[in-house]
Scaffold this motif. Structure first.
Motif, short mmCIF file in Angstrom:
data_model
loop_
_atom_site.label_atom_id
_atom_site.label_comp_id
_atom_site.label_asym_id
_atom_site.label_seq_id
_atom_site.Cartn_x
_atom_site.Cartn_y
_atom_site.Cartn_z
N LEU A 71 0.83 -1.20 0.00
CA LEU A 71 0.00 0.00 0.00
C LEU A 71 0.87 1.25 0.00
O LEU A 71 1.90 1.31 0.68
CB LEU A 71 -0.91 0.03 1.23
N VAL A 72 0.45 2.26 -0.77
CA VAL A 72 1.15 3.55 -0.76
C VAL A 72 1.09 4.13 0.66
O VAL A 72 0.02 4.17 1.27
CB VAL A 72 0.50 4.52 -1.77
N GLY A 73 2.21 4.55 1.18
CA GLY A 73 2.27 5.10 2.53
C GLY A 73 2.53 4.08 3.61
O GLY A 73 2.57 4.43 4.80
N ALA A 74 2.70 2.81 3.23
CA ALA A 74 2.84 1.74 4.22
C ALA A 74 4.06 1.93 5.11
O ALA A 74 4.00 1.66 6.32
CB ALA A 74 2.91 0.39 3.53
N LYS A 75 5.16 2.42 4.55
CA LYS A 75 6.38 2.58 5.36
C LYS A 75 6.17 3.59 6.48
O LYS A 75 6.59 3.36 7.63
CB LYS A 75 7.54 3.02 4.46
N GLN A 76 5.51 4.69 6.16
CA GLN A 76 5.24 5.72 7.16
C GLN A 76 4.35 5.17 8.28
O GLN A 76 4.60 5.40 9.46
CB GLN A 76 4.56 6.91 6.49
N TRP A 77 3.32 4.42 7.90
CA TRP A 77 2.42 3.84 8.91
C TRP A 77 3.15 2.85 9.79
O TRP A 77 2.97 2.83 11.00
CB TRP A 77 1.24 3.15 8.23
N ARG A 78 3.95 2.01 9.15
CA ARG A 78 4.67 1.00 9.92
C ARG A 78 5.58 1.65 10.96
O ARG A 78 5.64 1.22 12.11
CB ARG A 78 5.49 0.11 8.98
N THR A 79 6.26 2.71 10.54
CA THR A 79 7.14 3.43 11.47
C THR A 79 6.36 3.98 12.66
O THR A 79 6.77 3.85 13.82
CB THR A 79 7.86 4.58 10.74
N GLN A 80 5.21 4.57 12.38
CA GLN A 80 4.39 5.13 13.45
C GLN A 80 3.91 4.03 14.40
O GLN A 80 3.93 4.18 15.63
CB GLN A 80 3.20 5.87 12.87
N LEU A 81 3.45 2.92 13.82
CA LEU A 81 2.93 1.83 14.65
C LEU A 81 4.02 1.20 15.50
O LEU A 81 3.80 0.84 16.67
CB LEU A 81 2.27 0.78 13.75
N VAL A 82 5.20 1.03 14.94
CA VAL A 82 6.31 0.42 15.68
C VAL A 82 6.77 1.33 16.82
O VAL A 82 7.22 0.85 17.87
CB VAL A 82 7.48 0.11 14.72
N GLU A 83 6.64 2.63 16.64
CA GLU A 83 7.08 3.58 17.67
C GLU A 83 6.02 3.84 18.73
O GLU A 83 6.31 4.42 19.78
CB GLU A 83 7.50 4.89 17.01
N ALA A 84 4.78 3.40 18.48
CA ALA A 84 3.71 3.62 19.46
C ALA A 84 3.94 2.77 20.70
O ALA A 84 4.36 1.61 20.62
CB ALA A 84 2.37 3.28 18.83
#
Length: 329
Positions: free
Chosen positions: A294-307
């Motif tokens: 999915l477009v934007g997946a890297k940004q989401w993954r980073t946010q989720l991993v840092e939560a």
């Protein structure tokens, strides 16, 4: 129908593989929703269970919504495996499975898992002890052999059936191959064609699409297939295969809403079963799989991993659900 003793499964059932650090109850919940017909726990160390180790005992947790569900055991000592079959029976699964296929050094080099492929008499002795120790059906998961010079799974199938196993799953690689190269299902087909074999034979290895599932079903004649890595972050593989086998048509890929919904369910089950701290930490390995492509997946993954809190994760997932992300070209 396919029967494992009295356990009735649909025609050509799809099994979820027992994957260490993956096939826990939260993951199994999303795979059950995705269409898995029979699931197994992560493999449980018999030595750990006898020592009353908390991690091993926790793996015995099974829930009614998962049924049918099997507890998978591995170990190197015959009597210990028999005792653990008794303990596992009390936990209330639908069957007991023995792991004779795990290739990793920590298991095989201690005389368990795929190591038993180098000692068939001990494998038979251990299996018979487990069969006698439980009232539940006993099944086995194994490989073609230790290496290319010892592809002895045909002998294994006959001898284990003769002492009471009710189904056999075969991964189409040797231990030496680990997970490299292409899985070879030709010996699996030979076992299925053997007139002496009357128990269900399930194939495992490289099934990652509806088309391949159909091809292998027709080519090798197995009773069903076991799916492992292809289900990680993609529990829809089960429903897609079933639809393709029934209609010859491919289902549309899961929507963004479905991806977020499955990830949310997995997350909530994870913190419910493991507690917030461990649940949040162990979910981090799954996010990349849920949003792969999915477009934007890297940004989401980073946010989720840092939560670091459940509410942070929930808020990020809600934001993703409201986005207009599409699959990358």
């Amino acid at each position: 129908m396919v029967y494992i003793r009295d356990l009735a499964l649909p025609d050509f059932p799809l099994l979820l593989a027992p994957m260490e650090d993956v096939s826990d109850p939260p993951f199994r919940a999303v795979c059950k929703q995705g269409g898995a017909d029979l699931m197994y726990t992560e493999f449980v160390s018999s030595e750990g269970l006898i020592r009353d180790a908390a991690k091993s005992k926790k793996k015995l947790d099974v829930f009614d919504y998962e049924r049918p569900i099997g507890i998978q055991l591995f170990g190197s000592d015959v009597q210990t495996m028999a005792e653990c079959a008794k303990i596992s029976t009390v936990a209330g699964p639908d069957l007991i499975d023995i792991n004779y296929g795990c290739p990793v050094k920590q298991v095989a080099c201690r005389g368990a898992g795929a190591a038993l492929l180098r000692d068939i008499p001990k494998m038979v002795q251990m299996t018979e002890a487990v069969v006698k120790a439980t009232r539940l059906p006993v099944t086995v998961k194994t490989r073609l052999g230790w290496d290319d010079s010892t592809r002895n799974v045909e002998e294994v199938a006959e001898r284990l059936q003769d002492i009471g196993i009710e189904a056999l799953t075969i991964h189409g690689r040797t231990r030496v191959q680990m997970y490299k190269g292409e899985a070879d299902w030709t010996l699996i087909a030979k076992i299925k064609e053997n007139p002496r074999i009357r128990i269900p034979i399930f194939g495992n290895g490289d099934i990652d699409s509806p088309e391949k599932a159909m091809e292998y079903k027709n080519r090798y004649g197995v009773d069903g297939i076991m799916i492992g890595r292809a289900s990680i972050g993609y529990p829809w593989i089960f429903r897609e295969i079933k639809h393709y086998l029934a209609t010859g048509e491919k289902l549309a890929p899961p929507t963004l809403e479905e991806r977020v919904g499955a990830c949310q369910m997995h997350f909530e089950k994870s913190i419910e079963w493991k507690g917030p701290k461990v649940g949040i930490f162990e979910m981090r390995r799954h996010y990349a799989h849920y949003f792969k492509g999915l477009v934007g997946a890297k940004q989401w993954r980073t946010q989720l991993v840092e939560a670091n809190t459940p509410d942070e994760v929930r808020a990020i997932l809600a934001t993703i659900a409201q986005s207009e992300a599409v699959l990358a070209d």
